[in-house]
Design an enzyme around this catalytic site. Structure first.
Site, PDB file in Angstrom:
ATOM      1  N   HIS A 241       6.156   8.201  44.061  1.00  0.00           N
ATOM      2  CA  HIS A 241       6.353   8.531  45.611  1.00  0.00           C
ATOM      3  C   HIS A 241       4.961   8.228  46.173  1.00  0.00           C
ATOM      4  O   HIS A 241       4.970   7.295  47.129  1.00  0.00           O
ATOM      5  CB  HIS A 241       6.360  10.262  45.547  1.00  0.00           C
ATOM      6  CG  HIS A 241       7.681  10.722  45.082  1.00  0.00           C
ATOM      7  ND1 HIS A 241       8.824  10.619  45.663  1.00  0.00           N
ATOM      8  CD2 HIS A 241       7.671  11.381  44.058  1.00  0.00           C
ATOM      9  CE1 HIS A 241       9.779  11.174  44.839  1.00  0.00           C
ATOM     10  NE2 HIS A 241       9.039  11.692  43.701  1.00  0.00           N
TER      11      HIS A 241
HETATM   12  C1  BDR Z   1       6.037  14.733  46.639  1.00  0.00           C
HETATM   13  O1  BDR Z   1       6.014  15.786  45.970  1.00  0.00           O
HETATM   14  C2  BDR Z   1       5.032  16.053  44.935  1.00  0.00           C
HETATM   15  O2  BDR Z   1       5.726  16.575  43.956  1.00  0.00           O
HETATM   16  C3  BDR Z   1       4.705  14.532  44.868  1.00  0.00           C
HETATM   17  O3  BDR Z   1       3.457  14.480  44.274  1.00  0.00           O
HETATM   18  C4  BDR Z   1       4.940  13.726  45.835  1.00  0.00           C
HETATM   19  O4  BDR Z   1       3.903  13.945  46.753  1.00  0.00           O
HETATM   20  C5  BDR Z   1       7.782  14.134  46.353  1.00  0.00           C
HETATM   21  O5  BDR Z   1       8.513  14.762  47.088  1.00  0.00           O
END
Ligand code: BDR
Ligand code: CA
Length: 311
Positions: A241
């Site tokens: 992400h």
């Molecule tokens: C987001 O949530 C977190 O767990 C990850 O780091 C990312 O920023 C994805 O949904």
């Protein structure tokens, strides 16, 4: 010319890769990194940021601790995804570099007031608590921010922490609402994009082949991080992400999307933190954010791998 950024983050293995990418990129001048509670409590996220900086050989970076809980709600964390430390996958020593004194939210406010207006970009990789708090404390900073580029939300892809909400927005929807209505230039890297950047075996192997310690640590994190999503989605590789935020700053041509209205659901128990994206322009609501929807995933991983090689 370098671009001045503040990274606001809750590491998280994917946050860690984003920070490494930023630290490896000469186009970016990192004024500071601020921890927020999210994937794990603040007591861990601020330590993790310092571990990541040390992996990159950058103990000089200013690291601050921001808010320890969402603006109006109890903290929701994600150890089930990231492990108990938030950064499971590679054992690292406790950091030696210091945590800066002073509040991370004050650092954001003071930096934006000190720097020339329109020259500082906020990179938000976690819940928007620090940024929402900064905007409430000092509304004048909204007009001084060059842009906020954030990982959060999802629309066509749905949610990941609930069927309709993405984790970062769900954890602090009130802060997200403040950020999305503050009038800042806003660019969103949602699940719709990040679910395209999958850590396939071939892509991880290319990072491993760099043979450096930062690459070895990064692979440890990626191998751990993907296991939850591979099981959940039944795919090869997990979505990476947060590095999309930094990659967008470095190579915006890898991404496409459109300016539209995005509203945050703050009251429904069922859909709390949903990002309601008016992609088709069916309302007259103001266009307040660019919602990116597509990425050149191979281009993204080439960039990431090339830059990790520089560390
Ligand atoms: C987001 O949530 C977190 O767990 C990850 O780091 C990312 O920023 C994805 O949904
Ligand atoms: Ca994150």
């Amino acid at each position: 010319m370098t671009r001045k950024i503040i990274i606001d983050t809750d590491p998280g293995q994917d946050d860690a890769l984003a920070i490494l990418l930023a630290l490896a990129s000469p186009e970016l001048d990192i004024l500071g990194i601020v921890a927020v509670a999210g994937n794990t409590p603040l007591s861990l996220t601020q330590v993790n940021i310092r571990k990541i900086c040390e992996v990159a050989g950058r103990p000089d970076v200013k690291v601050f601790a921001g808010c320890s809980r969402p603006m109006m709600r109890k903290l929701v964390t994600a150890e089930h995804v990231h492990g108990a430390t938030g950064l499971d996958g590679y054992d690292l020593p406790e950091p030696v570099m210091p945590l800066q004194e002073g509040d991370g939210v004050d650092f954001i406010v003071e930096t934006l007031r000190r720097e020339e207006p329109g020259t500082v970009t906020l990179c938000a990789l976690g819940p928007l608590t620090n940024i929402g708090t900064a905007l409430s404390r000092a509304p004048d900073i909204a007009s001084r921010i060059q842009e906020i580029v954030l990982m959060g939300g999802g629309y066509f892809e749905g949610g990941n922490i609930t069927p309709s909400a993405e984790f970062n927005i769900h954890v602090d929807p009130d802060a997200a609402e403040i950020a999305f209505t503050a009038g800042m230039k806003t660019t969103v890297l949602p699940l719709d994009v990040t679910h395209q950047t999958l850590t396939t075996r071939k892509r991880v192997a290319a990072i491993r082949a760099l043979g450096t310690r930062p690459a070895e640590v990064a692979v440890g994190w990626l191998e751990f991080f993907k296991r939850f999503d591979e099981a959940k989605y039944g795919i090869e590789g997990g979505p990476l992400h947060d590095p999309n935020v930094i990659a967008y700053l470095l190579k915006p041509e890898l991404y496409s999307g459109r300016l539209c209205n995005i509203e945050i659901e703050t009251s429904s128990e069922l859909t709390l933190g949903e990002t309601v994206v008016d992609w088709w322009g069916v309302t007259q609501r103001p266009k307040n954010a660019t919602f990116l929807r597509h990425v050149d995933a191979d281009g993204f991983f080439s960039l990431l791998t090339e830059r990790l090689a520089l560390l």
